[in-house]
Design an enzyme around this catalytic site. Structure first.
Site, PDB file in Angstrom:
ATOM      1  N   TYR A 101      -5.482   8.446  -8.566  1.00 36.74           N
ATOM      2  CA  TYR A 101      -6.761   7.608  -7.532  1.00 36.74           C
ATOM      3  C   TYR A 101      -7.350   7.478  -8.765  1.00 36.74           C
ATOM      4  CZ  TYR A 101      -9.629   8.784  -3.210  1.00 36.74           C
ATOM      5  OH  TYR A 101     -10.093   8.281  -1.970  1.00 36.74           O
ATOM      6  N   TYR A 132      -5.527  -3.189  -4.119  1.00 34.66           N
ATOM      7  CA  TYR A 132      -4.199  -3.342  -3.754  1.00 34.66           C
ATOM      8  C   TYR A 132      -5.342  -2.920  -2.132  1.00 34.66           C
ATOM      9  CZ  TYR A 132      -0.696  -0.243  -0.726  1.00 34.66           C
ATOM     10  OH  TYR A 132      -0.356   0.229   0.519  1.00 34.66           O
TER      11      TYR A 132
END
Length: 381
Positions: free
Chosen positions: A279, A327
């Site tokens: 993360y 992304y």
């Protein structure tokens, strides 16, 4: 090691979609089921959050499902790694047969994201933190970054390396928000607009629409389905804090505990991991997590990521999709960590494929370094 596998994985539309949350959920779920060679009527378990007060009920109703097992624990970005554990346990216990874990958010299109955050009036942080006007969650992660740099003498450039590697991966991923843009340099990160010292805009994740889904079933059944099974090898979780006031040491996260539990269940060690999806709400999140999971020692993550080690061609590939930094980051990014981990293990990632990847780690972080969950996945040998 469980007898459960992921058999389907997919994204919804990403970026700026103009779609509703439920539409993005439906896209993700139906695409993941199609990937597995299954249909909606096969689903008897559902785990999701972020839709409404009764998220699992809402999504089940929208999709015409009647699940006999549901889960909607809200723990921020790591909820979906937690769901993998719960789903594996439910399948092994015979509570259900086929579980879909899903997520969708239209936060960019709906302009629903705010740095003011949401602090409920009855909580301690409303009294002891909100009066100082922190940007949520920016200022909290900036505090952790500043403390980390001070405690270990880490240079600002070390954080920037995380963003540079993420962009390099994104340039290999046609679905990445930053695909087709210019490569990022350390200088670019340091010279980007400052938001909360020492973090600039380039240290922070994207704000996009998006979502995804994964499908789990028993390993025995998985071997008869369309895709090669990706085994659930281990999992662990740890909840530490909801405010910064309660944190004794900002450089130590719950990844220490979640990672240790996941590796113990899988019978593996950090050196067994071929590719990691970590993360990356902020660059500091990755450095703290790498240390917490045991890939390097305290204060060593800056050296660990230096020289493109976590980027394309590096010795330890991290966030091969481009991550939340380059992304996609639809508010809760943990589901997309799982999608990329599955695709890497199935050898489907094209130019960004990690050769010979057999063990993947997905680690989610929720809140302000508040909740942590680790999942280890592997090819079916």
């Amino acid at each position: 090691m469980s007898g459960v596998a992921i058999v389907g994985a997919a994204e919804s539309d990403l970026g700026i979609t103009g779609e509703s949350v439920l539409t993005l959920q439906a896209q993700a779920v139906t695409r993941a089921l199609a990937d597995a060679g299954l249909v909606l009527s096969d689903v008897d378990g559902l785990a999701t959050c972020g839709v409404s007060r009764f998220s699992a009920t809402q999504v089940a109703d929208y999709l015409g499902l009647r699940p006999v097992w549901t889960e909607s624990t809200f723990a921020g970005g790591c909820a979906f790694e937690m769901y993998v554990a719960r789903a594996a346990q439910a399948i092994e216990a015979g509570q259900c047969r086929t579980v879909v874990i899903s997520y969708g958010s239209n936060q960019r299109s709906a302009r629903s994201r705010s740095l003011a955050g949401v602090v409920e009036e009855h909580t301690p942080e409303a009294r002891f933190e909100a009066p100082y006007g922190p940007l949520y969650p920016f200022s909290y992660y900036a505090m952790a970054a500043r403390r980390y740099m001070h405690a270990f003498g880490v240079r600002r450039e070390a954080l920037a390396e995380v963003a540079v590697a993420a962009r390099d991966w994104a340039l290999l991923n046609p679905r990445a928000y930053r695909y087709g843009t210019a490569p990022l340099t350390v200088r670019d990160v340091l010279s980007a607009p400052m938001v909360s010292s020492p973090l600039t805009t380039a240290d922070a994740c994207l704000v996009t629409d998006g979502g995804g889904a994964v499908v789990l079933t028993s390993l025995e059944r998985a071997r008869d389905l369309r895709r090669a099974p990706v085994r659930v090898l281990g999992y662990g979780e740890c909840v530490t804090n909801t405010s910064m006031t309660a944190v004794d040491d900002l450089t130590v996260t719950g990844a220490v505990h979640s990672g240790a539990a996941a590796f113990a269940r899988a019978g593996l060690v950090p050196g067994d991991v071929d590719v990691a999806q970590i993360y990356d709400s902020f660059t500091i999140t990755v450095l703290l997590t790498l240390e917490g999971l045991g890939f390097c020692g305290a204060g060593e993550a800056g050296d660990f990521v230096a020289g493109g080690r976590t980027g394309p061609g590096g010795a330890f590939p991290v966030n091969t999709s481009g991550g939340g930094l380059s992304y996609n980051h639809p508010g809760q990014y943990g589901l997309l960590l799982l999608v990329e981990a599955v695709r890497q293990l199935r050898g489907e990632c094209g130019d960004r494929q990690v050769p010979g990847a057999e063990v993947a780690l997905a680690h989610g972080t929720g809140g302000i370094l508040s909740a942590h969950a680790t999942v280890l996945l592997g090819v079916d040998r």
